[in-house]
Design a protein around this motif. Structure first.
Motif, mmCIF file in Angstrom:
data_model
loop_
_atom_site.group_PDB
_atom_site.id
_atom_site.type_symbol
_atom_site.label_atom_id
_atom_site.label_comp_id
_atom_site.label_asym_id
_atom_site.label_seq_id
_atom_site.Cartn_x
_atom_site.Cartn_y
_atom_site.Cartn_z
ATOM 1 N N PHE A 283 0.837 -1.204 0.000
ATOM 2 C CA PHE A 283 0.000 0.000 0.000
ATOM 3 C C PHE A 283 0.869 1.251 0.000
ATOM 4 O O PHE A 283 0.627 2.186 -0.761
ATOM 5 C CB PHE A 283 -0.917 0.003 1.227
ATOM 6 N N PHE A 284 1.881 1.262 0.837
ATOM 7 C CA PHE A 284 2.739 2.446 0.935
ATOM 8 C C PHE A 284 3.462 2.714 -0.383
ATOM 9 O O PHE A 284 3.609 3.857 -0.793
ATOM 10 C CB PHE A 284 3.759 2.278 2.067
ATOM 11 N N LEU B 132 -7.566 0.924 -6.476
ATOM 12 C CA LEU B 132 -6.836 2.043 -7.107
ATOM 13 C C LEU B 132 -5.811 1.562 -8.126
ATOM 14 O O LEU B 132 -5.458 2.293 -9.045
ATOM 15 C CB LEU B 132 -6.146 2.890 -6.034
ATOM 16 N N VAL C 108 0.308 2.705 -3.596
ATOM 17 C CA VAL C 108 -0.730 3.733 -3.509
ATOM 18 C C VAL C 108 -0.151 5.073 -3.084
ATOM 19 O O VAL C 108 -0.426 6.107 -3.693
ATOM 20 C CB VAL C 108 -1.852 3.311 -2.540
ATOM 21 N N LEU C 109 0.664 5.062 -2.029
ATOM 22 C CA LEU C 109 1.181 6.343 -1.538
ATOM 23 C C LEU C 109 2.452 6.789 -2.257
ATOM 24 O O LEU C 109 2.896 7.920 -2.092
ATOM 25 C CB LEU C 109 1.445 6.260 -0.032
ATOM 26 N N GLY C 110 3.052 5.885 -3.032
ATOM 27 C CA GLY C 110 4.242 6.283 -3.774
ATOM 28 C C GLY C 110 5.481 6.469 -2.928
ATOM 29 O O GLY C 110 6.388 7.201 -3.283
ATOM 30 N N MET C 111 5.525 5.775 -1.793
ATOM 31 C CA MET C 111 6.720 5.881 -0.950
ATOM 32 C C MET C 111 7.836 4.995 -1.495
ATOM 33 O O MET C 111 7.581 4.044 -2.229
ATOM 34 C CB MET C 111 6.366 5.457 0.483
ATOM 35 N N LEU D 279 -11.873 4.937 4.304
ATOM 36 C CA LEU D 279 -12.040 3.492 4.481
ATOM 37 C C LEU D 279 -13.455 3.121 4.920
ATOM 38 O O LEU D 279 -13.813 1.950 4.910
ATOM 39 C CB LEU D 279 -11.027 2.953 5.496
ATOM 40 N N VAL E 247 -0.537 11.635 -7.214
ATOM 41 C CA VAL E 247 -0.761 10.684 -6.097
ATOM 42 C C VAL E 247 -1.620 9.502 -6.516
ATOM 43 O O VAL E 247 -2.835 9.517 -6.383
ATOM 44 C CB VAL E 247 -1.403 11.361 -4.876
ATOM 45 N N LEU F 242 -8.749 -1.113 -0.954
ATOM 46 C CA LEU F 242 -8.534 0.190 -1.597
ATOM 47 C C LEU F 242 -7.364 0.124 -2.571
ATOM 48 O O LEU F 242 -7.433 0.655 -3.691
ATOM 49 C CB LEU F 242 -8.272 1.260 -0.528
ATOM 50 N N ARG G 217 1.085 11.932 2.884
ATOM 51 C CA ARG G 217 0.524 11.337 1.675
ATOM 52 C C ARG G 217 -0.877 10.797 1.904
ATOM 53 O O ARG G 217 -1.754 10.892 1.052
ATOM 54 C CB ARG G 217 1.436 10.212 1.182
ATOM 55 N N LYS H 151 3.466 14.145 -10.037
ATOM 56 C CA LYS H 151 2.780 12.868 -9.896
ATOM 57 C C LYS H 151 1.416 13.072 -9.237
ATOM 58 O O LYS H 151 1.306 13.763 -8.219
ATOM 59 C CB LYS H 151 3.613 11.917 -9.039
ATOM 60 N N ARG I 44 -9.626 -3.230 4.614
ATOM 61 C CA ARG I 44 -10.103 -2.127 3.777
ATOM 62 C C ARG I 44 -8.968 -1.469 3.011
ATOM 63 O O ARG I 44 -9.116 -1.070 1.851
ATOM 64 C CB ARG I 44 -10.814 -1.090 4.648
ATOM 65 N N LEU I 45 -7.838 -1.348 3.681
ATOM 66 C CA LEU I 45 -6.671 -0.772 3.027
ATOM 67 C C LEU I 45 -6.268 -1.618 1.823
ATOM 68 O O LEU I 45 -5.928 -1.096 0.750
ATOM 69 C CB LEU I 45 -5.521 -0.729 4.038
#
Lengths: 145, 145
Positions: free
Chosen positions: A85-86, A123, A89-92, B90, B145, A119, B115, B143, A115-116
């Motif tokens: 996810f990080f 996405l 989705v978050l682009g870390m 969520l 996000v 998501l 983020r 970007k 849920r994460l």
DNA sequence: TAATAAAGTTAGTGTAGACTAACTATAGCA
DNA sequence: TGCTATAGTTAGTCTACACTAACTTTATTA
């Protein structure tokens, strides 16, 4: 079964993932991976053994029990889900995501994690399919996250 | 300034939010809010005072210092951001979101929180504006996000 | 096979953070 | 003004989880 402390979860997760790679996890490998001393591993292993999550013969093998394997897989799964996810989705970046996953994996409820994950799947899906899925969810009356 | 432990962050956050409501936080109000004993509050307050985050005269006032107010606001902000994300993005219920925010606020890096906040803003924006914003981001090479 | 390196264990220490029990101070009220 | 309830403090205990130092066991290899 009483809830494991974050610390014990880390030890069990390390044992589990090292076991996947090398067959049986060695105490000193856990020590290196978690950057803790050997005595710390030793007492954590005892605590995990006391809860029936692994077996541990003196100077010998560490062997995860079925319950230990289940719990280890669950914790490891949380970690992977969060890291993905990080990053996705978050682009870390990888290192940052790894660090945050290590700490957040002990803090989030299973509901939030589920849920994460959903998501992230939503996405990451290509726009057409994403739209389709949202539409279908809308039609079936289910909330489209 | 050394990083606060999760526990001390909780005490400082409680002092901060209680102070917003009542002017000056009382130790026993912190005790009730965090559901810990008065001696626990007492020693935490001492630890926070030792770091210059608040002042604390015997049997008297607890007063957050400028640094304490800043830190308290920061922690409280993390909490609110996470809770909002859990509820608005969520779809978690309030109590669940509150519980998870309490624990995750100590675990996530500022980068991840930023983020997460941006993602919430993006996903909550009405579709048109959301699309527009994504398009502009694409055009500016940033970007989306 | 004996020496040595690596792995594992034991014992003891320190810190953080919670608790209870018992005490002291402050405030509100008759 | 003194009694009582509430707030705050002190002292001591307990658990978790790190650590170092020193020891034992197991494995490797000359």
């Amino acid at each position: 079964m009483k809830r494991l402390s974050p610390s014990l979860e880390d030890y069990l997760e390390a044992a589990y993932t090292l076991g996947l790679k090398d067959g049986f996890p060695r105490a000193c490998a856990i020590s290196r991976r978690l950057k803790v001393s050997k005595p710390s591993v030793n007492s954590a292993v005892k605590a995990l053994a006391a809860r029936g999550l692994l077996e541990h013969e003196k100077y010998g093998y560490i062997r995860l029990s079925p319950a230990g394997l289940r719990a280890g897989a669950e914790i490891s799964g949380r970690h992977l889900l969060l890291k993905d996810f990080f990053i996705a989705v978050l682009g870390m970046d990888g290192a940052e995501a790894e660090r945050d996953a290590c700490r957040a994996e002990h803090a989030l409820s299973s509901g939030a994690l589920r849920r994460l994950g959903e998501l992230a799947v939503f996405l990451k899906a290509p726009p057409r399919r994403r739209l389709l899925r949202a539409a279908r969810a809308a039609m079936s009356g289910k909330k489209a996250v």
